[in-house]
Design a protein around this motif. Structure first.
Motif, PDB file in Angstrom:
ATOM      1  N   THR A   1      -0.425  10.281  57.777  1.00  0.00           N
ATOM      2  CA  THR A   1       0.144  11.063  56.689  1.00  0.00           C
ATOM      3  C   THR A   1       0.787  12.319  57.256  1.00  0.00           C
ATOM      4  OG1 THR A   1      -1.571  10.231  55.220  1.00  0.00           O
ATOM      5  CG2 THR A   1      -0.401  12.187  54.498  1.00  0.00           C
TER       6      THR A   1
ATOM      7  N   TYR B   1       9.346  11.711  52.152  1.00  0.00           N
ATOM      8  CA  TYR B   1       9.513  10.363  52.699  1.00  0.00           C
ATOM      9  C   TYR B   1      10.965  10.067  53.076  1.00  0.00           C
ATOM     10  CZ  TYR B   1      11.494   8.114  48.533  1.00  0.00           C
ATOM     11  OH  TYR B   1      12.312   7.722  47.515  1.00  0.00           O
ATOM     12  N   THR B   2      11.939  10.604  52.358  1.00  0.00           N
ATOM     13  CA  THR B   2      13.335  10.351  52.720  1.00  0.00           C
ATOM     14  C   THR B   2      13.694  11.036  54.036  1.00  0.00           C
ATOM     15  OG1 THR B   2      14.023  12.185  51.311  1.00  0.00           O
ATOM     16  CG2 THR B   2      14.138   9.979  50.354  1.00  0.00           C
TER      17      THR B   2
ATOM     18  N   ALA C   1      12.068   8.955  56.786  1.00  0.00           N
ATOM     19  CA  ALA C   1      12.785   7.697  57.026  1.00  0.00           C
ATOM     20  C   ALA C   1      14.074   7.938  57.815  1.00  0.00           C
ATOM     21  CB  ALA C   1      13.091   7.002  55.704  1.00  0.00           C
TER      22      ALA C   1
ATOM     23  N   ILE D   1       7.458   3.791  54.848  1.00  0.00           N
ATOM     24  CA  ILE D   1       7.188   5.179  54.509  1.00  0.00           C
ATOM     25  C   ILE D   1       7.044   5.268  52.996  1.00  0.00           C
ATOM     26  CG2 ILE D   1       8.010   7.554  54.715  1.00  0.00           C
ATOM     27  CD1 ILE D   1       9.783   5.012  56.770  1.00  0.00           C
ATOM     28  N   ARG D   2       5.915   5.830  52.548  1.00  0.00           N
ATOM     29  CA  ARG D   2       5.636   5.952  51.119  1.00  0.00           C
ATOM     30  C   ARG D   2       5.516   7.415  50.722  1.00  0.00           C
ATOM     31  NH1 ARG D   2       4.183   0.746  50.037  1.00  0.00           N
ATOM     32  NH2 ARG D   2       3.174  -0.371  51.719  1.00  0.00           N
ATOM     33  N   ARG D   3       6.110   7.746  49.590  1.00  0.00           N
ATOM     34  CA  ARG D   3       5.945   9.086  49.040  1.00  0.00           C
ATOM     35  C   ARG D   3       4.510   9.181  48.512  1.00  0.00           C
ATOM     36  NH1 ARG D   3      10.165   9.707  45.069  1.00  0.00           N
ATOM     37  NH2 ARG D   3       8.922   8.260  43.863  1.00  0.00           N
ATOM     38  N   THR D   4       3.761  10.162  48.994  1.00  0.00           N
ATOM     39  CA  THR D   4       2.368  10.326  48.566  1.00  0.00           C
ATOM     40  C   THR D   4       2.170  11.566  47.709  1.00  0.00           C
ATOM     41  OG1 THR D   4       1.854  11.431  50.649  1.00  0.00           O
ATOM     42  CG2 THR D   4       1.413   9.059  50.520  1.00  0.00           C
TER      43      THR D   4
ATOM     44  N   SER E   1       4.276  12.335  52.878  1.00  0.00           N
ATOM     45  CA  SER E   1       4.530  10.902  53.025  1.00  0.00           C
ATOM     46  C   SER E   1       3.475  10.263  53.916  1.00  0.00           C
ATOM     47  CB  SER E   1       5.923  10.663  53.607  1.00  0.00           C
ATOM     48  OG  SER E   1       6.061  11.303  54.854  1.00  0.00           O
TER      49      SER E   1
ATOM     50  N   VAL F   1       3.123   7.043  56.626  1.00  0.00           N
ATOM     51  CA  VAL F   1       3.898   6.113  57.447  1.00  0.00           C
ATOM     52  C   VAL F   1       2.972   5.014  57.937  1.00  0.00           C
ATOM     53  CG1 VAL F   1       5.271   5.847  59.550  1.00  0.00           C
ATOM     54  CG2 VAL F   1       5.480   7.935  58.176  1.00  0.00           C
TER      55      VAL F   1
END
Length: 124
Positions: free
Chosen positions: A34, A39-40, A43, A85-88, A93, A95
């Motif tokens: 984390t 996240y963008t 990425a 990759i997830r927005r948390t 984010s 990974v």
């Protein structure tokens, strides 16, 4: 073969054909971490720097908050090697590193990928 045996075999085959085949579970990530980076941003950073000589192809899905960076060969052929990759949360984010190739010699790329994610996440 008797008629009774033939009917039993055909019935068993028919029942087996009606049962759905379970979907294989996706491979678990080799590592995950984390970061305090959107996240963008993560990425795009992961896609911008080659890992092990591969290029990164980003796919950002803003509606789901998930991005994938797939590694590709120089000719554009994409491999089964991905950062997910997830927005948390707001500005954070998670990974995950997934590599479906299991042929020996791929292990160094795993640590290179983790080092790259740490650099993009400001952890180095």
């Amino acid at each position: 073969m008797t008629i009774r045996t033939l009917c039993s075999v055909l019935l068993a085959v028919g029942v087996a054909a009606c049962n759905p085949v379970p979907k294989p579970q996706p491979n678990a990530p080799l590592w995950s971490a984390t970061y305090n980076v959107p996240y963008t941003t993560m990425a795009n950073c992961l896609a911008a720097q080659p890992i092990g000589g591969f290029t990164g192809v980003p796919r950002i899905q803003s509606d789901t908050g998930v991005a994938t960076v797939t590694l590709a060969l120089g000719d554009g052929t994409q491999l089964a090697i991905n950062f997910i990759i997830r927005r948390t949360g707001s500005g954070t984010s998670m990974v995950e590193w997934r590599r479906h190739l299991t042929v020996g010699g791929w292990e160094p790329i795993d640590s290179d990928a983790h080092t790259r994610a740490d650099t993009c996440g400001g952890v180095s």
